[in-house]
Design an enzyme around this catalytic site. Structure first.
Site, PDB file in Angstrom:
ATOM      1  N   GLU A   3     104.060   7.496  43.408  1.00  0.00           N
ATOM      2  CA  GLU A   3     105.466   7.871  43.537  1.00  0.00           C
ATOM      3  C   GLU A   3     105.526   9.385  43.620  1.00  0.00           C
ATOM      4  O   GLU A   3     105.294  10.075  42.623  1.00  0.00           O
ATOM      5  CB  GLU A   3     106.272   7.350  42.331  1.00  0.00           C
ATOM      6  N   CYS A  16     112.720  13.998  41.413  1.00  0.00           N
ATOM      7  CA  CYS A  16     112.091  13.723  42.704  1.00  0.00           C
ATOM      8  C   CYS A  16     113.061  13.101  43.696  1.00  0.00           C
ATOM      9  O   CYS A  16     112.825  13.168  44.907  1.00  0.00           O
ATOM     10  CB  CYS A  16     110.871  12.824  42.519  1.00  0.00           C
TER      11      CYS A  16
END
Length: 496
Positions: free
Chosen positions: A221, A255
């Site tokens: 990720e 993010c």
């Protein structure tokens, strides 16, 4: 492996091997065992909540306790409780259609979800505890053991996690590896049954290479420059509130935070005015406000500050949002949200993931043209669209790539348990999520076929070939020929 990691590998490997032995001895991992571990993880979060909040505040500069409570306790606790509620349903085998005609004689096909073994979880500094404990929900629900690696940039969170886990779990069930960067290097090279890494793209490459030595499956990720498209018909006050709140969240250190805003020129000023109003409402004292979240360390503070300063030196208009009397606080490492308007492509703000309280705004009258121009570039982890027109939003989705999408809000898809969460291309590899998708990610989907009746599936392919072969193969092919009789070859293909 380098000399530094060689010093740490034996102890780490000893823990991992103990988990694998315990896993093999326990099989099958029953529903009762899995439920017990989920409940212990939830109790651990509640019992140690205040310690986790204090650790988060110690690692971050000026992180409000309220924010730490939401991120580090509430989010993972909700994921664990949801997994506990859904566990029995997730564990049921999923029926699949058996092939005709064998299904007539009682043949059955299904998928059984089998645990993998020991799963490594490497958490990033910006979600030091939430991205360490939230994946425990699908990992433990799937019947696995877990080996956790907190970020070396958040040592207080790492020590708090290690103490809490040791109180509620045997190391053969869940363990925590603490220490400096050298521990991270050794940890990523261990022969896990699966490895989940959340962090930057550059470090993700290193982790993937290390895992490849053992053919360890990885879920990465990562990040990217998440775009936001504001269409002319968008609810401007709503959009401004959502964008203002999105850039303030965790000091912009997320993010899936908004990075580059594409907005019609006539809406740019009113949109920034609305964002300014929202930021003043949340942080009336600007960078000096006690609820302002600071950047994690001095290196990150200088990175973000220099990114803004570079753009200003190049003549880019920088609009500081919020109280103009306090825009930077070096001691608390707080920077007021700043919008850089139409920076040139060669500047760092245009090329790098911002990962801070900075937003690039670009005038855009044709979102689809922008998407076509950037289609060959890196795919972002998230994409956002603000509009009232569902068809226009769907056209943007059809023309774009991203790990996930939220429409008319920021980052909300991350909080939906049953949605997969993950990137694509440079923004990640694979998806997990805190719900059923994560359960499936950390399981092996094993195909099970139960033969029944007088006929075997492979019987038609063995001599002597007789009437059953004629019925099952030859006549079936003739029927398919009729279905595709109207499909003509391309001219070039026919010519060759």
């Amino acid at each position: 492996m380098n000399m530094i990691s060689d010093l740490h590998t034996p102890l780490l490997l000893q823990t991992l091997e103990a988990q694998k032995r315990a896993f093999a001895a326990e099989l099958p991992a029953t529903e009762a065992v899995r439920r017990d571990r989920l409940r212990r993880a939830s109790a651990m979060l509640l019992r140690h909540a205040e310690r986790f909040i204090a650790a988060s505040q110690a690692d971050f500069s000026n992180r409000p306790a309220e924010l730490a409570r939401i991120f580090e306790v509430f989010f993972p606790l909700e994921a664990l409780r949801n997994a506990e509620k859904q566990l029995a349903r997730w564990m049921r085998p999923e029926r699949r259609r058996a092939p005709f005609p064998f299904s007539l004689f009682g043949a059955r096909a299904e998928v059984q979800y089998q645990p993998l073994g020991s799963v490594g979880i490497i958490a990033p500094w910006n979600g030091a505890l939430t991205l360490l404990f939230l994946p425990l929900a699908p990992v433990l629900a799937a019947g696995n053991r877990a080996f956790l690696r907190p970020s070396d940039l958040t040592p207080h969170c790492g020590e708090a996690a290690a103490a809490a886990v040791a109180e509620y779990f045997d190391p053969e069930e869940v363990a925590v590896a603490t220490g400096g960067h050298e521990v991270s290097v050794a940890f990523s090279a261990l022969p896990f049954d699966h490895l989940l890494f959340t962090g930057s793209t550059n470090v993700g490459r290193v982790v993937a290479r290390a895992a490849a030595e053992h053919l360890t499956p990885v879920t990465l990720e990562l990040g990217g420059k998440c775009p936001v498209f504001v269409l002319p018909d968008a609810d401007l006050p709503l959009t401004a509130r959502k964008l203002g709140a999105g850039k303030l969240l965790n000091g912009g250190q997320a993010c899936i935070g908004p990075d580059t805003l594409y907005v019609p020129p006539q809406l740019a000023e009113p949109l920034m005015a609305g964002m300014d109003e929202e930021i003043r409402r949340q942080l009336p004292r600007g960078a000096a406000d006690p609820d302002a979240c600071g950047l994690i360390d001095e290196r990150q503070y200088q990175r973000v500050a220099s990114l803004i300063d570079e753009a200003v030196a190049a003549g880019v208009e920088a609009r500081v949002l919020g109280n103009p009397g306090s825009t930077r606080d070096p001691q608390r490492r707080v920077i007021s949200p700043t919008v850089l308007i139409n920076p040139p492509a060669h500047l760092r703000a245009s090329r790098e993931e911002l990962f801070g309280p900075v937003l690039v705004l670009r005038h855009c009258s044709d979102p689809l043209a922008v998407l076509r121009q950037t289609r060959g570039g890196d795919k972002p982890l998230a994409l956002y669209v603000f509009s009232r027109d569902t068809q226009a939003m769907q056209r943007i989705l059809d023309e774009s790539f991203s790990g996930g999408v939220t429409l008319n809000d920021i980052a909300s898809h991350f909080g939906v348990h049953d949605l997969p969460f993950g990137g694509v291309g440079h923004s990640g590899l694979g998806a997990y999520g805190s719900g059923k998708e994560g359960f499936k990610r950390f399981s092996h989907a094993r195909a099970v076929y139960r033969q029944a009746g007088p006929f075997a599936l492979t019987g038609v392919a063995r001599p002597p070939f007789g009437k059953f072969y004629e019925m099952a193969i030859v006549k079936a092919l003739k029927r398919q020929e009729q279905c595709y009789a109207d499909v003509k070859p391309r001219k070039n293909a026919a010519r060759t």
